[in-house]
Motif scaffolding. Structure first.
Motif, short mmCIF file in Angstrom:
data_model
loop_
_atom_site.label_atom_id
_atom_site.label_comp_id
_atom_site.label_asym_id
_atom_site.label_seq_id
_atom_site.Cartn_x
_atom_site.Cartn_y
_atom_site.Cartn_z
N PRO A 1 24.73 28.30 62.45
CA PRO A 1 24.46 28.45 63.90
C PRO A 1 25.41 29.46 64.55
CG PRO A 1 25.54 26.37 63.43
CD PRO A 1 25.16 26.95 62.10
N GLN B 1 18.75 34.41 62.63
CA GLN B 1 19.81 33.42 62.40
C GLN B 1 19.39 32.47 61.29
OE1 GLN B 1 21.64 31.20 65.83
NE2 GLN B 1 20.90 29.41 64.73
N GLU B 2 20.28 32.19 60.35
CA GLU B 2 20.01 31.25 59.27
C GLU B 2 20.34 29.84 59.76
OE1 GLU B 2 20.01 28.83 55.96
OE2 GLU B 2 21.95 29.32 56.89
N GLU B 3 19.48 28.86 59.44
CA GLU B 3 19.57 27.54 60.07
C GLU B 3 20.90 26.82 59.83
OE1 GLU B 3 16.77 24.73 58.62
OE2 GLU B 3 16.95 25.34 56.54
N LYS B 4 21.60 27.11 58.70
CA LYS B 4 22.85 26.42 58.42
C LYS B 4 24.06 27.20 58.93
CE LYS B 4 20.98 24.01 54.39
NZ LYS B 4 21.08 23.78 52.93
#
Length: 401
Positions: A209, A204-207
């Motif tokens: 969710p 998952q990419e932090e920006k």
């Protein structure tokens, strides 16, 4: 004895399984200082009984104290060693150098085995541990069979070598892992591992969710840390030639059925090997009849290129235990049910040291001697006609659809 079959004993039931199915020695733990905090383990009275039962069968008992204890635990260790001596334990398995020194102080005559947690990967370390008083070294799982042979060649012949040959593998070096501590505050080095390496993971990419990127083997995610199980049952002679004395089966947290089947398989394989006989295929097949992950040979034959199991974090389970034999008489098997089966089902009876026998439950009689369609109540007493006899506690199992 040229080879020792060393079986796990997580509690009394699993201890009896190991004793009945051919172990030369068992390893077990107490409530503290052991690497399987989740197992039932043994209190003082239980340990006393375990040693008594084992010694009556000529089986040795090795007690684990192979955690990396913190300061607060050290004052408890003297009583731990004292009770091990009182119970007649044959050896203590330790990893921490301080703990090894305390064993020598509190019980100078106690045999010490240097645990795999010590991370022994060369002959210099093995020799130094021997000089410190360790009778046996349990080598790191990360060694090849050639490296083990070199350690054997460059260490005193009086020093015994033990290796894990079957069961679960750890993705971390010799079990020295902090993943469980970081994620759920359970310290793997103190016997509390939650096995997060078996969990499914997503990217998952932090920006973004809740937006999962496609790095997966199936819809559950990726099992990139998940190792296969090890099985060296087809390579007993090579283990012997490398100078390994003790063949260790992993599984103190596994079922009594698992301990029975795997111990029996290695007992049979070792006995055939020592007699110079070909091991029957059915012996090899037995290890597939317990709950297991896909098998590999670990690091024994070099880098384990295929040792990661990416398909699932779970187990392969193709057989269920359906009953345990109470007695055989008058042309019937009298038994106690463990899992449901139906009249007409084909069953397999498994007992120590013999090839499993196929039988068919043409008729099932309940405790009142009435024919019934199924054995469908837990711990139900029943009987089935059979012209063969089996020992008490023989296991009746059935292949799943």
């Amino acid at each position: 004895m040229e080879l020792e079959v060393l079986a796990p004993a997580g509690d009394r039931e699993r201890l009896l399984s190991a004793l009945n199915y051919g172990a030369d020695a068992v390893y077990l733990g107490r409530k503290n200082f052991g690497m399987r905090a989740s197992s039932s383990n043994f209190d003082y009275e239980g340990l006393m009984e375990a040693v008594k039962l084992s010694h009556e069968k000529g089986v040795k008992v090795y007690l684990t104290c192979n955690t990396l204890p913190r300061n607060s635990e050290i004052p408890l260790f003297e009583q731990f060693v004292k009770e091990a001596v009182e119970c007649g334990v044959d050896a203590l398995i330790a990893a921490d150098l301080g703990i090894i020194s305390l064993i020598k102080k509190y019980a100078p005559d106690m045999e010490i085995h240097a645990s795999t947690q010590t991370g022994i990967v060369n002959y210099v370390t093995a020799n130094e541990l021997y000089n410190m008083g360790c009778k046996r070294v349990v080598l790191a799982r990360e060694l090849s069979i050639d490296e083990i042979a070199e350690i054997r060649a460059k260490t005193p012949k009086e020093m015994e070598i033990e290796c894990f040959v079957h069961g679960a593998m750890c993705v971390s070096f010799s079990g020295r892992c902090l993943l469980s501590s970081y994620l759920v505050n359970r310290d793997a080095n103190r016997g509390e591992c939650a096995q997060p390496c078996r969990w499914g993971y997503h990217l998952q990419e932090e920006k973004r969710p809740n937006e999962f990127f496609p790095v997966f083997e199936d819809e559950q995610g990726t099992y990139i840390l998940n190792a296969k199980d090890m099985s060296m049952i087809e390579h007993i002679q090579k283990l012997r030639e490398a100078g390994i004395y003790s063949l260790k089966i992993e599984g103190r947290a596994k079922s009594a059925y698992y301990v029975s089947v795997v111990t029996n398989a290695y007992r049979m394989a070792v006995d055939h090997c020592l007699r110079g006989e070909t091991v029957p295929q059915w012996v090899y097949d037995e290890v597939f009849k317990v709950s297991h992950r896909k098998y590999c040979t670990g690091f024994f034959f070099g880098h384990p290129k295929d040792s990661q199991y990416y398909e699932t974090g779970g187990y392969i389970r193709e057989y269920d235990v359906v009953a345990v034999v109470d007695e055989c008489r008058d042309g019937r098997i009298y038994a106690t049910q463990r899992n449901k089966f139906l009249a007409g089902d084909t069953l397999e009876v498994f007992s120590p040291g013999t090839k499993p026998e196929i039988i068919k439950a043409d008729v099932i009689f309940n405790e009142k001697d009435e024919p019934v369609e199924s054995a469908n109540h837990a711990m139900m007493k029943f009987s089935i006609p059979c012209d063969k006899t089996f020992p008490k506690d023989a296991i009746i199992r059935m292949q799943k659809d």
